[in-house]
Scaffold this motif. Sequence first.
Motif, PDB file in Angstrom:
ATOM      1  N   ASN A  61       0.841  -1.187   0.000  1.00  0.00           N
ATOM      2  CA  ASN A  61       0.000   0.000   0.000  1.00  0.00           C
ATOM      3  C   ASN A  61       0.882   1.245   0.000  1.00  0.00           C
ATOM      4  OD1 ASN A  61      -1.812   2.068   0.411  1.00  0.00           O
ATOM      5  ND2 ASN A  61      -2.732   1.215   2.243  1.00  0.00           N
ATOM      6  N   ASP A  62       0.895   1.985  -1.100  1.00  0.00           N
ATOM      7  CA  ASP A  62       1.710   3.191  -1.204  1.00  0.00           C
ATOM      8  C   ASP A  62       1.227   4.311  -0.280  1.00  0.00           C
ATOM      9  OD1 ASP A  62       3.518   2.205  -3.022  1.00  0.00           O
ATOM     10  OD2 ASP A  62       2.539   3.081  -4.784  1.00  0.00           O
ATOM     11  N   LEU A  63       0.023   4.210   0.263  1.00  0.00           N
ATOM     12  CA  LEU A  63      -0.482   5.249   1.156  1.00  0.00           C
ATOM     13  C   LEU A  63      -0.123   5.003   2.619  1.00  0.00           C
ATOM     14  CD1 LEU A  63      -4.049   5.982  -0.284  1.00  0.00           C
ATOM     15  CD2 LEU A  63      -1.883   7.150  -0.754  1.00  0.00           C
ATOM     16  N   GLU A  64       0.509   3.861   2.897  1.00  0.00           N
ATOM     17  CA  GLU A  64       0.821   3.551   4.301  1.00  0.00           C
ATOM     18  C   GLU A  64       1.825   4.549   4.884  1.00  0.00           C
ATOM     19  OE1 GLU A  64       2.888  -0.154   6.531  1.00  0.00           O
ATOM     20  OE2 GLU A  64       1.030  -0.615   5.437  1.00  0.00           O
ATOM     21  N   ASP A  65       2.896   4.835   4.169  1.00  0.00           N
ATOM     22  CA  ASP A  65       3.910   5.750   4.698  1.00  0.00           C
ATOM     23  C   ASP A  65       3.348   7.156   4.933  1.00  0.00           C
ATOM     24  OD1 ASP A  65       5.789   3.760   4.836  1.00  0.00           O
ATOM     25  OD2 ASP A  65       6.834   4.329   3.009  1.00  0.00           O
ATOM     26  N   PRO A  66       2.634   7.743   3.969  1.00  0.00           N
ATOM     27  CA  PRO A  66       2.086   9.079   4.242  1.00  0.00           C
ATOM     28  C   PRO A  66       1.050   9.085   5.361  1.00  0.00           C
ATOM     29  CG  PRO A  66       1.348   8.294   2.102  1.00  0.00           C
ATOM     30  CD  PRO A  66       2.433   7.381   2.555  1.00  0.00           C
ATOM     31  N   ALA A  67       0.281   8.029   5.509  1.00  0.00           N
ATOM     32  CA  ALA A  67      -0.680   7.962   6.607  1.00  0.00           C
ATOM     33  C   ALA A  67       0.047   7.945   7.946  1.00  0.00           C
ATOM     34  CB  ALA A  67      -1.567   6.735   6.468  1.00  0.00           C
ATOM     35  N   PRO A 113       1.632   9.440  13.467  1.00  0.00           N
ATOM     36  CA  PRO A 113       2.698   8.511  13.877  1.00  0.00           C
ATOM     37  C   PRO A 113       2.211   7.359  14.746  1.00  0.00           C
ATOM     38  CG  PRO A 113       3.456  10.773  14.063  1.00  0.00           C
ATOM     39  CD  PRO A 113       1.990  10.842  13.750  1.00  0.00           C
ATOM     40  N   GLU A 114       1.090   7.546  15.474  1.00  0.00           N
ATOM     41  CA  GLU A 114       0.612   6.445  16.311  1.00  0.00           C
ATOM     42  C   GLU A 114       0.148   5.258  15.470  1.00  0.00           C
ATOM     43  OE1 GLU A 114      -3.213   8.779  15.570  1.00  0.00           O
ATOM     44  OE2 GLU A 114      -1.066   9.179  15.756  1.00  0.00           O
ATOM     45  N   LEU A 115      -0.125   5.483  14.174  1.00  0.00           N
ATOM     46  CA  LEU A 115      -0.487   4.358  13.306  1.00  0.00           C
ATOM     47  C   LEU A 115       0.698   3.412  13.123  1.00  0.00           C
ATOM     48  CD1 LEU A 115      -2.682   6.002  10.525  1.00  0.00           C
ATOM     49  CD2 LEU A 115      -3.394   4.772  12.581  1.00  0.00           C
ATOM     50  N   GLY A 116       1.905   3.970  13.149  1.00  0.00           N
ATOM     51  CA  GLY A 116       3.087   3.111  13.099  1.00  0.00           C
ATOM     52  C   GLY A 116       3.146   2.193  14.297  1.00  0.00           C
ATOM     53  N   GLU A 117       2.763   2.714  15.459  1.00  0.00           N
ATOM     54  CA  GLU A 117       2.716   1.884  16.658  1.00  0.00           C
ATOM     55  C   GLU A 117       1.631   0.824  16.543  1.00  0.00           C
ATOM     56  OE1 GLU A 117       2.184   4.561  19.896  1.00  0.00           O
ATOM     57  OE2 GLU A 117       3.959   5.761  19.400  1.00  0.00           O
ATOM     58  N   ARG A 118       0.485   1.195  15.967  1.00  0.00           N
ATOM     59  CA  ARG A 118      -0.594   0.213  15.802  1.00  0.00           C
ATOM     60  C   ARG A 118      -0.181  -0.889  14.837  1.00  0.00           C
ATOM     61  NH1 ARG A 118      -6.217   0.101  16.392  1.00  0.00           N
ATOM     62  NH2 ARG A 118      -5.728   1.087  18.379  1.00  0.00           N
ATOM     63  N   LEU A 119       0.464  -0.511  13.733  1.00  0.00           N
ATOM     64  CA  LEU A 119       0.939  -1.510  12.782  1.00  0.00           C
ATOM     65  C   LEU A 119       1.939  -2.449  13.451  1.00  0.00           C
ATOM     66  CD1 LEU A 119       1.337   0.867   9.739  1.00  0.00           C
ATOM     67  CD2 LEU A 119       0.041  -1.278   9.648  1.00  0.00           C
ATOM     68  N   ALA A 120       2.852  -1.895  14.243  1.00  0.00           N
ATOM     69  CA  ALA A 120       3.844  -2.725  14.936  1.00  0.00           C
ATOM     70  C   ALA A 120       3.176  -3.664  15.938  1.00  0.00           C
ATOM     71  CB  ALA A 120       4.866  -1.831  15.633  1.00  0.00           C
ATOM     72  N   LEU A 121       2.160  -3.169  16.627  1.00  0.00           N
ATOM     73  CA  LEU A 121       1.451  -4.004  17.594  1.00  0.00           C
ATOM     74  C   LEU A 121       0.767  -5.183  16.900  1.00  0.00           C
ATOM     75  CD1 LEU A 121       0.360  -4.485  20.482  1.00  0.00           C
ATOM     76  CD2 LEU A 121      -1.584  -3.015  19.878  1.00  0.00           C
ATOM     77  N   VAL A 122       0.092  -4.916  15.791  1.00  0.00           N
ATOM     78  CA  VAL A 122      -0.576  -6.001  15.068  1.00  0.00           C
ATOM     79  C   VAL A 122       0.454  -6.986  14.545  1.00  0.00           C
ATOM     80  CG1 VAL A 122      -2.061  -6.579  13.105  1.00  0.00           C
ATOM     81  CG2 VAL A 122      -2.560  -4.544  14.485  1.00  0.00           C
ATOM     82  N   ARG A 123       1.561  -6.491  14.015  1.00  0.00           N
ATOM     83  CA  ARG A 123       2.595  -7.396  13.498  1.00  0.00           C
ATOM     84  C   ARG A 123       3.181  -8.275  14.602  1.00  0.00           C
ATOM     85  NH1 ARG A 123       4.198  -2.569   9.878  1.00  0.00           N
ATOM     86  NH2 ARG A 123       3.381  -3.252   7.858  1.00  0.00           N
ATOM     87  N   SER A 124       3.253  -7.754  15.820  1.00  0.00           N
ATOM     88  CA  SER A 124       3.822  -8.528  16.912  1.00  0.00           C
ATOM     89  C   SER A 124       2.902  -9.649  17.381  1.00  0.00           C
ATOM     90  CB  SER A 124       4.152  -7.610  18.090  1.00  0.00           C
ATOM     91  OG  SER A 124       2.970  -7.124  18.714  1.00  0.00           O
ATOM     92  N   SER A 154      -6.500   4.400   2.627  1.00  0.00           N
ATOM     93  CA  SER A 154      -5.847   5.577   3.192  1.00  0.00           C
ATOM     94  C   SER A 154      -5.799   5.535   4.713  1.00  0.00           C
ATOM     95  CB  SER A 154      -6.568   6.843   2.727  1.00  0.00           C
ATOM     96  OG  SER A 154      -7.930   6.804   3.108  1.00  0.00           O
ATOM     97  N   GLY A 155      -6.221   4.420   5.309  1.00  0.00           N
ATOM     98  CA  GLY A 155      -6.171   4.260   6.757  1.00  0.00           C
ATOM     99  C   GLY A 155      -7.363   4.919   7.435  1.00  0.00           C
ATOM    100  N   PRO A 156      -7.391   4.774   8.768  1.00  0.00           N
ATOM    101  CA  PRO A 156      -6.365   4.238   9.662  1.00  0.00           C
ATOM    102  C   PRO A 156      -6.546   2.761  10.025  1.00  0.00           C
ATOM    103  CG  PRO A 156      -8.012   5.359  10.966  1.00  0.00           C
ATOM    104  CD  PRO A 156      -8.443   5.492   9.535  1.00  0.00           C
TER     105      PRO A 156
END
Length: 300
Positions: free
Chosen positions: A221-227, A232-243, A254-256
């Motif tokens: 998803n090319d929109l992940e980085d701009p989202a 920035p808390e979306l990066g934490e959410r993505l990391a939490l789900v990945r863990s 386009s998230g979230p």
Amino acid sequence: MTVRAAAKVNLVLGVGRVRADGMHPLDTVYQAVSLYDDVRASPSEQWEVAVRSVGDVDCSGVPLDEGNLAVRAGQLLAAHHGLDRAARLDIDKGIPVAGGLAGGSADAAAALVALDRLWQLRTSDEDLLDLAARLGSDVPFALLGGTAHGAGRGELVTPVADTGDHWWVVVPHDVGLSTPAVYGELDRLHPDAPAVPRSSEAVLAALLVGDHAALGAALHNDLEDPAVSLRPELGERLALVRSHHDGPVLLSGSGPTVLGLSPTHEHATATRGALLEAGVPVVHVVTGPVAGAHVVELAG
């Protein structure tokens, strides 16, 4: 007349440099999944819209006037047939609002079908798809459902072969995200982006042969980085789900909302349980592909 329409996820979302018309060229693969909005159309002397939450969906940001995309769909359909008509639209929302799952587009598609049947217009499929494209990039797909390739700005939709049943962990966020803002941030971060978006060929090939591993490796998803740049808390959410998820994880549209692809229902359910134990308040398990906008009830 009640019509049901499904949420969508993007298996791949390639975005090219903004065009002269202000839109971005897309190369995407849509899949309709089993989160639904129901739109009930009934006769009225004026346009009315009411929205009711299904489960935990926060509907506070949904317009209750002509800013609602379902109302605009009805007005466009009436104008197409040269009619001076209105209707009441009651929307039961099970799709998270402003979550990158195309809930507003699903409502518009459902309204087109519901009002076409209510008013007995017999609009051709071609004309319905044309009207849908004028309403928004995701609306034509919401009519079709299933799995489909999207080109242009996403409105040029072609059904594709999909031999699998796919299970998704869907993790919504309690604060929505503006799609135009995410595209604007993409332009800021990548002013020299290529005019032609990255190809969805790898996803289409994996779907054709039912290769789950290859499909997971090709999700993007090319929109992940701009989202994440905007929130920035979306990066934490993505990391939490990945863990807590043994499989591919990406942002939905386009998230979230965050998605995790699972090979089985049991696998997805296990991830859901782990995320709930980790304190994530809402986690859905859904399947796809499912049907596009379709009648589920005839009143009277």
